[in-house]
Design a protein around this motif. Sequence first.
Motif, PDB file in Angstrom:
ATOM      1  N   ILE A 183       0.867  -1.171   0.000  1.00 55.60           N
ATOM      2  CA  ILE A 183       0.000   0.000   0.000  1.00 55.60           C
ATOM      3  C   ILE A 183       0.912   1.232   0.000  1.00 55.60           C
ATOM      4  N   SER A 184       0.777   2.063  -1.006  1.00 56.25           N
ATOM      5  CA  SER A 184       1.642   3.233  -1.102  1.00 56.25           C
ATOM      6  C   SER A 184       1.132   4.364  -0.221  1.00 56.25           C
ATOM      7  N   ARG A 185       2.083   5.171   0.245  1.00 51.39           N
ATOM      8  CA  ARG A 185       1.799   6.402   0.984  1.00 51.39           C
ATOM      9  C   ARG A 185       0.913   6.197   2.219  1.00 51.39           C
ATOM     10  N   GLU A 186       1.072   5.098   2.923  1.00 51.92           N
ATOM     11  CA  GLU A 186       0.254   4.830   4.108  1.00 51.92           C
ATOM     12  C   GLU A 186       0.666   5.714   5.285  1.00 51.92           C
ATOM     13  N   PHE A 187       1.967   5.980   5.418  1.00 53.39           N
ATOM     14  CA  PHE A 187       2.487   6.841   6.480  1.00 53.39           C
ATOM     15  C   PHE A 187       3.066   8.108   5.855  1.00 53.39           C
ATOM     16  N   TYR A 188       3.038   9.185   6.620  1.00 53.59           N
ATOM     17  CA  TYR A 188       3.699  10.420   6.209  1.00 53.59           C
ATOM     18  C   TYR A 188       4.473  10.936   7.413  1.00 53.59           C
ATOM     19  N   LEU A 189       5.792  10.825   7.347  1.00 51.57           N
ATOM     20  CA  LEU A 189       6.673  11.223   8.443  1.00 51.57           C
ATOM     21  C   LEU A 189       7.867  11.980   7.893  1.00 51.57           C
ATOM     22  N   HIS A 190       8.274  13.029   8.575  1.00 51.78           N
ATOM     23  CA  HIS A 190       9.479  13.780   8.202  1.00 51.78           C
ATOM     24  C   HIS A 190       9.458  14.179   6.728  1.00 51.78           C
ATOM     25  N   ASP A 191       8.293  14.658   6.291  1.00 50.81           N
ATOM     26  CA  ASP A 191       8.099  15.126   4.915  1.00 50.81           C
ATOM     27  C   ASP A 191       8.304  14.037   3.868  1.00 50.81           C
ATOM     28  N   GLN A 192       8.081  12.773   4.249  1.00 50.66           N
ATOM     29  CA  GLN A 192       8.212  11.664   3.294  1.00 50.66           C
ATOM     30  C   GLN A 192       7.055  10.688   3.468  1.00 50.66           C
ATOM     31  N   PHE A 193       6.619  10.134   2.336  1.00 55.15           N
ATOM     32  CA  PHE A 193       5.626   9.073   2.372  1.00 55.15           C
ATOM     33  C   PHE A 193       6.338   7.739   2.569  1.00 55.15           C
ATOM     34  N   ILE A 194       5.688   6.826   3.299  1.00 56.92           N
ATOM     35  CA  ILE A 194       6.246   5.500   3.541  1.00 56.92           C
ATOM     36  C   ILE A 194       5.169   4.474   3.214  1.00 56.92           C
ATOM     37  N   ASP A 195       5.540   3.490   2.423  1.00 58.06           N
ATOM     38  CA  ASP A 195       4.628   2.421   2.042  1.00 58.06           C
ATOM     39  C   ASP A 195       4.564   1.366   3.146  1.00 58.06           C
ATOM     40  N   VAL A 196       3.509   0.560   3.091  1.00 60.15           N
ATOM     41  CA  VAL A 196       3.387  -0.571   4.003  1.00 60.15           C
ATOM     42  C   VAL A 196       3.097  -1.834   3.197  1.00 60.15           C
ATOM     43  N   TYR A 197       3.489  -2.952   3.772  1.00 59.75           N
ATOM     44  CA  TYR A 197       3.082  -4.245   3.235  1.00 59.75           C
ATOM     45  C   TYR A 197       1.806  -4.670   3.941  1.00 59.75           C
ATOM     46  N   HIS A 198       0.924  -5.250   3.191  1.00 60.06           N
ATOM     47  CA  HIS A 198      -0.228  -5.934   3.771  1.00 60.06           C
ATOM     48  C   HIS A 198       0.189  -7.397   3.838  1.00 60.06           C
ATOM     49  N   MET A 199       0.121  -7.986   5.032  1.00 58.38           N
ATOM     50  CA  MET A 199       0.522  -9.376   5.226  1.00 58.38           C
ATOM     51  C   MET A 199      -0.640 -10.137   5.844  1.00 58.38           C
ATOM     52  N   GLY A 200      -0.682 -11.428   5.601  1.00 51.77           N
ATOM     53  CA  GLY A 200      -1.764 -12.224   6.142  1.00 51.77           C
ATOM     54  C   GLY A 200      -1.330 -13.632   6.478  1.00 51.77           C
ATOM     55  N   LEU A 201      -2.080 -14.230   7.379  1.00 48.80           N
ATOM     56  CA  LEU A 201      -1.865 -15.613   7.791  1.00 48.80           C
ATOM     57  C   LEU A 201      -3.207 -16.315   7.765  1.00 48.80           C
TER      58      LEU A 201
END
Length: 191
Positions: free
Chosen positions: A165-183
């Motif tokens: 998932i792109s741009r999930e976090f926004y910290l220190h003037d930067q976007f950070i992506d996340v992985y969606h994981m599942g079990l």
Amino acid sequence: MQNNSFESIQHTLLKNNLQLTLRPARPEDAEQLLVFVEQIAGESENITFGPGEFGMTVEEERAFLQQVATIPTSLYLVAEVAGEIAGTLTFSTGKRSRIRHAGEFGVSVLRKYWNLGIGRHLLTYLISWARQTRIIRKINLRVRVDNLAAIHLYEKAGFVQEGRISREFYLHDQFIDVYHMGLEIDPLPET
């Protein structure tokens, strides 16, 4: 309530033999949990809020904990070391029958207890508890793509990356992506 058989588990965790207690949160934990949440908000950038942003009163937290205790597919787990809340794990599923089998969790550990295995114990507890419900068949999470220690922990427990998932976090003037994981999990066989 299906949380009862998982009321408390003791683990020897630290080299100095401090005990780790894992147990469902209780309404009387509300004030201490809010102190914990505020502390981790200032210690970790891997959660979705910063200091002062959580926004719950003690009464709201107490009511939330009471509600969680009544829902067989929700869990609010506390990890204690020497009487101190060292970590938490929350899990909930959808309420409707078509999505009640799948839920998402979040986990947090105080910085002074990082790298001691508390997250692994919380995760192991969650998976065992979920199997026991005989309702939950899928556990999901979101993790920052740069949180390599957490990703390793989740992969070791059997979680797989299912998307980014792109741009999930926004910290220190930067976007950070996340992985969606599942079990995907199977329930324990009936005895």
